[in-house]
Design an enzyme around this catalytic site. Sequence first.
Site, PDB file in Angstrom:
ATOM      1  N   HIS A 126       0.846   5.522  -1.352  1.00  0.00           N
ATOM      2  CA  HIS A 126       0.416   6.722  -2.075  1.00  0.00           C
ATOM      3  C   HIS A 126       1.699   7.518  -2.254  1.00  0.00           C
ATOM      4  O   HIS A 126       2.127   8.246  -1.354  1.00  0.00           O
ATOM      5  CB  HIS A 126      -0.585   7.536  -1.258  1.00  0.00           C
ATOM      6  CG  HIS A 126      -1.763   6.748  -0.787  1.00  0.00           C
ATOM      7  ND1 HIS A 126      -2.727   6.281  -1.643  1.00  0.00           N
ATOM      8  CD2 HIS A 126      -2.125   6.324   0.446  1.00  0.00           C
ATOM      9  CE1 HIS A 126      -3.640   5.616  -0.949  1.00  0.00           C
ATOM     10  NE2 HIS A 126      -3.298   5.623   0.321  1.00  0.00           N
ATOM     11  N   HIS A 175       0.839  -1.209   0.000  1.00  0.00           N
ATOM     12  CA  HIS A 175       0.000   0.000   0.000  1.00  0.00           C
ATOM     13  C   HIS A 175       0.865   1.246   0.000  1.00  0.00           C
ATOM     14  O   HIS A 175       1.582   1.516   0.957  1.00  0.00           O
ATOM     15  CB  HIS A 175      -0.934   0.004   1.207  1.00  0.00           C
ATOM     16  CG  HIS A 175      -2.017   1.043   1.114  1.00  0.00           C
ATOM     17  ND1 HIS A 175      -2.951   1.047   0.100  1.00  0.00           N
ATOM     18  CD2 HIS A 175      -2.318   2.110   1.892  1.00  0.00           C
ATOM     19  CE1 HIS A 175      -3.774   2.070   0.268  1.00  0.00           C
ATOM     20  NE2 HIS A 175      -3.412   2.729   1.351  1.00  0.00           N
ATOM     21  N   GLU A 198     -10.830   2.094   8.462  1.00  0.00           N
ATOM     22  CA  GLU A 198      -9.609   2.669   9.026  1.00  0.00           C
ATOM     23  C   GLU A 198      -9.952   3.556  10.220  1.00  0.00           C
ATOM     24  O   GLU A 198      -9.176   3.674  11.161  1.00  0.00           O
ATOM     25  CB  GLU A 198      -8.882   3.498   7.948  1.00  0.00           C
ATOM     26  CG  GLU A 198      -7.629   4.196   8.451  1.00  0.00           C
ATOM     27  CD  GLU A 198      -6.902   4.999   7.378  1.00  0.00           C
ATOM     28  OE1 GLU A 198      -7.458   5.176   6.284  1.00  0.00           O
ATOM     29  OE2 GLU A 198      -5.768   5.433   7.642  1.00  0.00           O
ATOM     30  N   ARG A 201     -17.039   4.866   0.998  1.00  0.00           N
ATOM     31  CA  ARG A 201     -17.614   6.209   1.029  1.00  0.00           C
ATOM     32  C   ARG A 201     -17.417   6.943  -0.301  1.00  0.00           C
ATOM     33  O   ARG A 201     -18.102   7.922  -0.563  1.00  0.00           O
ATOM     34  CB  ARG A 201     -17.054   7.036   2.189  1.00  0.00           C
ATOM     35  CG  ARG A 201     -15.569   7.261   2.197  1.00  0.00           C
ATOM     36  CD  ARG A 201     -15.120   8.096   3.416  1.00  0.00           C
ATOM     37  NE  ARG A 201     -13.752   8.561   3.239  1.00  0.00           N
ATOM     38  CZ  ARG A 201     -12.660   7.889   3.628  1.00  0.00           C
ATOM     39  NH1 ARG A 201     -12.784   6.725   4.242  1.00  0.00           N
ATOM     40  NH2 ARG A 201     -11.449   8.369   3.410  1.00  0.00           N
ATOM     41  N   ASP A 211       2.285   3.057   2.982  1.00  0.00           N
ATOM     42  CA  ASP A 211       1.136   3.955   2.893  1.00  0.00           C
ATOM     43  C   ASP A 211       1.526   5.430   2.743  1.00  0.00           C
ATOM     44  O   ASP A 211       1.787   5.890   1.644  1.00  0.00           O
ATOM     45  CB  ASP A 211       0.243   3.715   4.128  1.00  0.00           C
ATOM     46  CG  ASP A 211      -1.108   4.392   4.053  1.00  0.00           C
ATOM     47  OD1 ASP A 211      -1.354   5.127   3.092  1.00  0.00           O
ATOM     48  OD2 ASP A 211      -1.937   4.199   4.960  1.00  0.00           O
ATOM     49  N   GLN A 236       2.574  11.172  -1.187  1.00  0.00           N
ATOM     50  CA  GLN A 236       2.566  11.539   0.234  1.00  0.00           C
ATOM     51  C   GLN A 236       3.964  11.477   0.858  1.00  0.00           C
ATOM     52  O   GLN A 236       4.191  12.036   1.933  1.00  0.00           O
ATOM     53  CB  GLN A 236       1.564  10.671   1.001  1.00  0.00           C
ATOM     54  CG  GLN A 236       0.125  10.978   0.593  1.00  0.00           C
ATOM     55  CD  GLN A 236      -0.913  10.147   1.331  1.00  0.00           C
ATOM     56  OE1 GLN A 236      -0.598   9.478   2.309  1.00  0.00           O
ATOM     57  NE2 GLN A 236      -2.143  10.184   0.853  1.00  0.00           N
ATOM     58  N   HIS A 268      -9.645   0.783   0.624  1.00  0.00           N
ATOM     59  CA  HIS A 268      -9.497   1.250   2.013  1.00  0.00           C
ATOM     60  C   HIS A 268     -10.763   0.858   2.767  1.00  0.00           C
ATOM     61  O   HIS A 268     -11.867   1.100   2.273  1.00  0.00           O
ATOM     62  CB  HIS A 268      -9.469   2.778   2.056  1.00  0.00           C
ATOM     63  CG  HIS A 268      -8.213   3.416   1.564  1.00  0.00           C
ATOM     64  ND1 HIS A 268      -8.215   4.479   0.710  1.00  0.00           N
ATOM     65  CD2 HIS A 268      -6.908   3.169   1.849  1.00  0.00           C
ATOM     66  CE1 HIS A 268      -6.970   4.883   0.481  1.00  0.00           C
ATOM     67  NE2 HIS A 268      -6.155   4.090   1.144  1.00  0.00           N
ATOM     68  N   HIS A 328      -6.045  -1.544   5.724  1.00  0.00           N
ATOM     69  CA  HIS A 328      -6.265  -1.145   7.129  1.00  0.00           C
ATOM     70  C   HIS A 328      -7.172  -2.153   7.840  1.00  0.00           C
ATOM     71  O   HIS A 328      -6.703  -2.881   8.698  1.00  0.00           O
ATOM     72  CB  HIS A 328      -6.777   0.294   7.283  1.00  0.00           C
ATOM     73  CG  HIS A 328      -5.906   1.309   6.611  1.00  0.00           C
ATOM     74  ND1 HIS A 328      -4.573   1.446   6.927  1.00  0.00           N
ATOM     75  CD2 HIS A 328      -6.149   2.216   5.620  1.00  0.00           C
ATOM     76  CE1 HIS A 328      -4.054   2.402   6.169  1.00  0.00           C
ATOM     77  NE2 HIS A 328      -4.978   2.865   5.367  1.00  0.00           N
TER      78      HIS A 328
HETATM   79 ZN    ZN Z   1      -4.177   4.589   1.851  1.00  0.00          ZN
END
Ligand code: ZN
Length: 459
Positions: free
Chosen positions: A58, A56, A239, A210, A324, A61, A236, A273
């Site tokens: 991103h 995982h 979490e 969501r 992550d 980030q 996801h 998660h």
């Molecule tokens: Zn993530």
Amino acid sequence: MPRFLLRQALLPTGWHDNVLVVVDAAGMIASVTSGSVAPDATLLDGAVLPGLANLHSHAFQRAMAGLAERAGPGNDSFWTWRETMYRFAARLAPEDIQAIASQLYGEMLEAGYTAVAEFHYVHHQPGGVPYADPAELSRRVLAAADASGIALTHLPVLYRYGGFGQKEPQERQKRFLHTSDAYARLLESLAPAFRNRADRRLGIAPHSLRAVSPEMLQEAIAALNAIDAGAPIHIHIAEQTAEVEDCIAWSGKRPVQWLLDQGIVDQRWCLVHATHLTTDEIQRLAASKAVAGLCPTTEANLGDGIFPAVEYMAAGGRIGIGSDSHISVAAAEDLRLLEYGQRLITRSRNLLAGGADRSTGRRLFDAASIGGAQAVGQPMGVIAAGRRADFLLLDQDAPALAGKNGDSILDAWIFSSQMRSAISEVYVAGRRVVEQGRHIRREAFAADYRKSLTRLLEE
Ligand code: ZN
């Protein structure tokens, strides 16, 4: 064909000495023979482990790690962190995405990850208009993976809504958004870049329950199946406790419960998660054979909560690890924190060893290497014929490993070494990409990364 002699190696049957590994032209292992003598083979003179999958990531980030550690006016949480992340994501240009991902992937290789699942959700220009090539930012990620030599499972993210019940997205989420049709076209346009590559796999990542509707979830799976019916599906889930409450308000069910009730979760799935689970969800998720994608350092950084790893692994649940948000990029640290979280809440030790007189480090490594391979959908995770020749050579001169043998090497690497420093060489598909603990393009990546960061943080 290239031949490697591994002085001491962790094979599926345990530790073996003098292991001759023959690798074919595609970088796949043709044969493995322990107790060999092969003076002409490339000697890996120390303990050798299979490469790990980072399930995982991103990538962007990585560049905001450390920027969200200043207290705000109210109660800081995942949701306040997300505001910082959105502000940062809004500024990124394509060359930034590539520079940051290249730097990150070099770091991952140094840390023991030979593959990464990139959960890629910044797709469009600032403001939300697609680039001339709608796959522009995906292609930047692919270029970074190729430059670093890391194997890539690319997971374009499907994101459409701002909350459960198809709430309209916020302005700041516009770089992430797709309709089902546009998303299917994105997958189709990317697919040729993944054909006939043992170091690449294309999967999907519906962002979360969501952010997509049930119909869009089904449509995305159908679009992927038209390309590769066995490819990975990551999401996801659970979490945050607020996410669990919102899901109950929307559907009457908890997120993992809702997803399992759809009857679609199997070995292709990685539930990222899955922090907040009931006893029933633990048992059902374990039985599904999906992988729980755990990111202990990020989950700690964000204040998510602690995954019930003891109960889940006792039920046969599969796990893998990911860095992550990349506040730490060190496989050993994430494995260590996974165990430590359990120790801190139960006030006991060696909880994930899986039985008396067993090594905690070995159990964690085996679970993460095998579960990680499953989650990224790549032929890796063990040193065996038919798998890719991904090796980690531990530095036999590292003080933490002095005098250690067999599983105690793993215990020392995970619980007592200085993070990355114990890895001296890393091979992906038989090709050496880390030498003396340093990625072969470390300086070039760092120069581009500094240039991007200086510009991004000046604005
Ligand atoms: Zn993530």
